[in-house]
Write an enzyme that holds these catalytic residues in place. Structure first.
Site, mmCIF file in Angstrom:
data_model
loop_
_atom_site.group_PDB
_atom_site.id
_atom_site.type_symbol
_atom_site.label_atom_id
_atom_site.label_comp_id
_atom_site.label_asym_id
_atom_site.label_seq_id
_atom_site.Cartn_x
_atom_site.Cartn_y
_atom_site.Cartn_z
ATOM 1 N N TYR A 143 1.901 11.617 -15.328
ATOM 2 C CA TYR A 143 0.845 12.427 -15.946
ATOM 3 C C TYR A 143 1.385 13.357 -17.028
ATOM 4 O O TYR A 143 0.732 13.583 -18.043
ATOM 5 C CB TYR A 143 0.085 13.218 -14.879
ATOM 6 N N ASP A 151 12.183 -1.380 14.673
ATOM 7 C CA ASP A 151 11.434 -2.399 15.387
ATOM 8 C C ASP A 151 12.303 -3.647 15.494
ATOM 9 O O ASP A 151 13.188 -3.876 14.662
ATOM 10 C CB ASP A 151 10.152 -2.757 14.634
ATOM 11 N N GLU A 191 12.790 4.373 12.947
ATOM 12 C CA GLU A 191 11.875 3.828 11.937
ATOM 13 C C GLU A 191 10.501 4.464 11.989
ATOM 14 O O GLU A 191 9.796 4.523 10.992
ATOM 15 C CB GLU A 191 11.781 2.305 12.128
#
Ligand SMILES: Nc1ncnc2c1ncn2[C@@H]1O[C@H](COP(=O)(O)OP(=O)(O)OP(=O)(O)O)[C@@H](O)[C@H]1O
Ligand SMILES: [Mg+2]
Lengths: 370, 626
Positions: free
Chosen positions: A111, A256, A204
């Protein structure tokens, strides 16, 4: 002068020095361009090539790095003129940020450009130019006070001292707030003072992070717990590296039990090909302790089948040199054989605290021998 | 110029066309108003063209009752400054169909001899008003006719005929017809506009029913040479046409009436003398070389009849039986038929057989076709396996077919003579395109003449890009014999050829502002219908159109790539001008300097590039305007 004051001075001196070298580097690049223009020549500079062919795995550094080939960027090439100008603006903008010690996000950069009539088609274009700046200066964007929006968090007995303007010398213990502290610019640039922890556990998922805090894993296992929030952001990786390098803490990683988890661990350990132009983001000694594919069988975890893209990802990773040996190779093969995966939460099958009571201690023990 | 009176021929009844008026473009009030305008304007232009007069055509359409809603009756008047029509021809020319002066083989807008009459017929059917024709052929007397048509009999009924003194030549025709101007207006205005592009030597004025005036003054002062009647080209001619030509070419035995006898006597120098048969023959032998063919035939007949002039005037030749060597005649004196034998050894017998059997092949070819000289004719005879002296009258059907086939296959005929057509010409065409569209690029081409089915034709084409042309091109302006074709676009051969073109190949992309002007000139345009709106896809014409378009497209491509390069260079210069100052600004602060670097040197260094591109564009102009 009190010891703490002295320390604070030291800290701000260090920070100032770093700032100085960064500003010097930007200035020298700017001066070259200025000189070219003054001499009536089209300005140009060279930049390490980030093309696939120039990304190589460095076995010694244990990470991906850029090879020797460089590309010449010239303002004479009308096709490059726009991106050339964009990069010049970014350097100019980064220079201001660094000088004024203001931080901004990737989105802010996008921006801000509009105030200078620099057009970026979208944020991915400006993100790309930021990577260019990193490549030219061999410094991560964080050095220029540009940070990603994503936040991960940290909890544990760690004392820090801020270096950011307005907070210089201010201390903080990171076990004071049970939700953890988000890892942003002020934390990554803070001075790491001392800690009672003996290990860093990167995990995680936010859910497990909360469980770990509740179960006082930090105290029980003398650890600092970090939630990576999926793929670890660079600021988190920087912090992990500093905890390892400056505080001498070993880092273990829990993910995981799937191919993506395995790769999250790998990126913390040895970086990603996307950041091959940077070298301060890896923790080569970090250890992935689970959930392994072999754990799925060993602990008889509830599983879900792998998707097409999971399987494809397995085959892709098999081509990566880092997956050519050790547990990395072995676990990938087992994932491919099982064609099933398990989440960290799967341990809840044996009770909510099973993961902290049984699994974690076993893995911590195991890590010593890895 | 040519003072030969146009020959008027009458062919067939109106009724057929009354029931087939859709074909002629009179299907509804909108289309009919447009077609009527066309027919009259084209007749006016044709008439002027043929006499080499710079046309001034004034078209007026007025509503009979302006307050009525469309469709409603309109009065349509077209006035010209042409040669006019002789008073005695006016009722037939405007009061019967298939009656015209343009059936001969020459280029004209009209060709069927029914345009004007169909319009008049349509007016009469819808409003029951007569046509008013005013014509002056001598700039002294003007004949005014009011004519109604008898459809069943294909006969004009003159309601009123007056004359008055006048100082200008020309013809004006005025009809009252049911029309829909609110719907046809656009097409009519387009028609007038497009006509003025292809007829730059004409001034056309249109006063429309709403009181608007559309004035298109001529912008070319020379009228193209008027078309002349021509002989057909041997390529593509068919058996039927050869058969008809043979019939025309066969010499007839002249009618031996008083006039004929008078002529023979005069030619022999015997106007005042009454000689005996033998004396006449001696005299004839002496003068033979100077005698005309007709007179020779009479002498030959006389040689067998063995009569003097006195006796000759009392008989009529009935039949010349060449195979049986007999001559039959009717004797008015005895009121009976008589026969004499002919001696086949006599030189006069040969004269007579030659007459009946027609010309030798080579003569037939050189005399009846264009572009065939004696050498070519002999070569052709050899090619077609005919004896050069083969008599045309003795050809069997099979031989006729062979002859026709060979005429088409023989490659050594020269291309048809383009002087017998009246194309507009590259220069006026280009001038018109430039005036109408003010384009950045123009190219025109006139293809060499070619022929289909024995009719010569020429394709003229122009292409223009940019300027005042609106985008969404190619916009195709189709013309045939200087007539703009506005209806039935889908099935036209020109559009087919344009649509087949892959413009991307010629660097024309996106929504390009460009036009194509296509003009087919021919002694016979192969229109699909009598409404003269679309040209059928004859292979030969399609080929010429393709070649013309390819030629022009390549020129356009060259212009486009130059234009593209110039645009690129300009774009690049603009990019530098935009970005270099920014780079200067940013690096000044980065380098910690106060003053900006002098980057102007770089931008000035670019200047030559810009100047060069502008120059190439300028240099391009004369090349285009070749
Ligand atoms: N304005 C005019 N000035 C002189 N002669 C004219 C004029 N209008 C018509 N004629 C004569 O009248 C004849 C008949 O015109 P008409 O339009 O019916 O047939 P055409 O023009 O020969 O063929 P087409 O049916 O194709 O128009 C023409 O051939 C021409 O000789
Ligand atoms: Mg006509």
């Amino acid at each position: 002068m009190k010891a703490s004051e002295k320390k604070a001075k030291e800290i701000s001196k260090k920070a100032k020095e770093k700032q100085k070298t960064i500003l010097e580097s930007l200035k020298s690049h700017g001066a070259k361009i200025y000189e070219d223009l003054e001499n009536g020549q089209f300005p140009k500079f060279s930049i390490p090539s980030r093309s696939v062919g120039n990304i190589v795995y460095d076995k010694k550094l244990r990470q991906y790095i850029l090879g020797n080939s460089t590309a010449l960027r010239s303002a004479k090439n009308s096709a490059q003129l726009r991106s050339f100008t964009q990069l010049m603006w970014l350097a100019f903008f980064a220079n201001r940020l660094t000088q004024e010690k203001k931080s901004s996000t990737l989105r802010d950069v996008y921006y801000s450009s509009q105030a200078f009539a620099i057009e970026f088609d979208d944020q991915s274009e400006s993100d790309n130019i930021i990577v260019d700046l990193e490549a030219v200066t061999s410094r991560p964007r964080e050095d220029f006070h540009i940070f990603p929006e994503e936040r991960s968090s940290i909890f544990g007995d760690l004392n820090i001292e801020y270096t950011i303007p307005g907070y210089e010398g201010k201390k903080m213990n990171l076990s004071n707030h049970p939700d953890g502290y988000s890892i942003g610019p002020s934390l990554t640039t803070a001075e790491l003072v001392d800690t009672s922890a003996e290990i860093v556990i990167a995990i995680e998922k936010g859910g497990l992070f909360t469980r770990f805090v509740e179960e006082q894993v930090d105290k029980k296992f003398k650890s600092i717990i970090i939630n990576t929030g999926g793929q670890a952001p660079r600021s988190t990786r920087t912090l992990l590296k500093r905890l390892h390098d400056e505080m001498g803490l070993p880092v273990i990683i829990l993910t995981d039990g799937d191919v993506y988890g395995e790769h999250i661990a790998m990126v913390i350990k040895s970086g990603s090909a996307n950041a091959a132009h940077l070298r301060e983001l890896t923790v080569p000694d970090a250890k992935w302790v689970g959930v392994w594919a072999t754990d799925i069988e060993k602990y008889k975890l509830p599983t879900i089948p792998m998707t097409e893209s999971d399987i494809k990802r397995c085959y892709d990773l098999q081509k990566d040199p880092r997956y050519e040996s050790g547990i990395w190779k072995k676990e990938l093969q087992v994932f491919l054989r099982l064609k099933r995966k398990a989440e960290l939460e799967a341990f809840a099958k044996y009770g909510l605290t099973n993961i902290t009571d049984k699994y974690l201690p076993q893995k911590l023990e195991l890590a010593k021998s890895l | 110029m040519s003072s030969i009176k146009e020959k008027f021929n009458q062919i067939s009844p109106s009724e057929f066309f009354y029931s087939n008026r859709d074909l002629a473009g009179f299907s509804n009030p909108t289309r009919s108003l447009y077609t009527a305008v066309r027919e009259f304007v084209e007749n006016a232009l044709d008439a002027c063209d043929q006499k080499g007069i710079l046309p001034d055509v004034h078209l007026t359409i007025k509503a009979v009752d302006p307050d009525k809603p469309d469709p409603k009756p309109y009065i349509l008047t077209v006035k010209d400054n042409g040669p006019g029509v002789d008073a005695k021809h006016i009722p037939l020319a405007f009061g019967t169909v298939l009656y015209g002066s343009k059936f001969g083989l020459k280029q004209a807008r009209g060709m069927f001899g029914l345009g004007a009459t169909m319009a008049i017929l349509y007016g009469q059917i819808t409003t029951n008003k007569p046509v008013i024709v005013k014509s002056s052929t001598d700039a002294k007397i003007q004949n005014q006719f009011e004519i109604l048509l008898d459809i069943q009999k294909n006969k004009p009924v003159i309601q009123k005929h007056t004359t008055k003194e006048i100082s200008k030549k020309g013809l004006s025709v005025s009809i009252c017809l049911e029309g829909d101007y609110s719907k046809a207006g656009n097409k009519i205005r387009d028609y007038v506009y497009e006509t003025s592009l292809i007829t730059p030597y004409a001034t056309i004025t249109f006063d429309d029913p709403k009181g608007q005036k559309f004035h298109h003054p001529r912008f070319v002062k020379e009228i193209p040479p008027p078309p002349t009647i021509i002989r057909p080209h041997p390529h593509g001619i068919d058996v039927e046409r050869i058969r008809r030509m043979i019939v025309e070419s066969q010499f007839e035995i002249p009618t031996i009436d008083d006039l004929m006898i008078e002529k023979v006597r005069k030619d022999l120098g015997l106007s005042k003398q009454n000689l005996s048969f033998t004396a006449i023959m001696t005299k004839a032998k002496k003068k033979w070389k100077n005698l005309s063919r007709q007179v020779r035939v009479v002498i030959a007949l006389l040689s067998f009849l063995k009569m003097d002039f006195e006796k000759l005037s009392k008989i009529r030749i009935e039949d010349l039986d060449v195979p049986n060597k007999k001559l039959h005649y009717w004797d008015f004196g005895d009121s009976q038929s008589k026969t004499v034998d002919m001696d086949p050894e006599s030189q006069y017998y040969k004269q007579l057989t030659n007459t009946v059997q027609g010309e030798p092949l080579t003569t037939f070819l050189t005399k009846r076709f264009q572009r065939v000289g004696p050498t070519t004719a002999v070569k052709f005879a050899e090619f077609a396996k005919f004896k050069p002296e083969k008599r045309m009258g003795t050809l069997t059907n099979q031989e006729l077919v062979n002859l026709s086939d060979s005429l088409q296959k023989f490659d050594d005929f020269m291309a048809p003579d383009s002087s017998c057509l009246a194309p507009l010409g590259e220069e006026p065409l280009e001038k018109g395109i430039k005036k109408f569209f003010n384009p950045d690029f123009t190219a025109v081409v006139q293809r060499p003449a070619s022929a289909y089915s024995g009719f010569p034709f020429i394709v003229e084409m122009g292409i223009a890009y940019g300027g005042d042309i609106k985008s969404g091109g190619p916009h195709v302006y189709r013309y045939a014999n200087r007539i703009p074709l506005l209806y039935d676009e889908g099935s036209d051969v020109v559009l087919k050829v344009v649509n087949d073109t892959d413009w991307g190949r010629y660097k024309v992309k996106g929504d390009p502002p460009f036009i194509i002007v296509s003009h087919i000139c021919s002694t016979r345009i192969p229109y699909k219908t009598a409404g003269k709106e679309n040209v059928a896809d004859r292979q030969e014409i399609e080929r010429e159109l393709r070649l013309a378009l390819q030629f022009l497209s390549r020129k356009l491509a060259a212009f486009m790539s130059k234009k593209g390069q110039a645009e690129m260079a300009k774009k690049r210069a603009n990019l530098y001008a935009k970005y270099i100052p920014m780079i200067a600004e940013f690096c000044t602060e980065l380098a910690g300097k106060k003053k900006e670097p002098n980057y102007k040197k770089i931008l000035e260094g670019l200047e030559p590039v810009e100047v060069k591109t502008e120059k190439t564009v300028k240099e391009e102009k004369p090349i285009e305007s070749k």
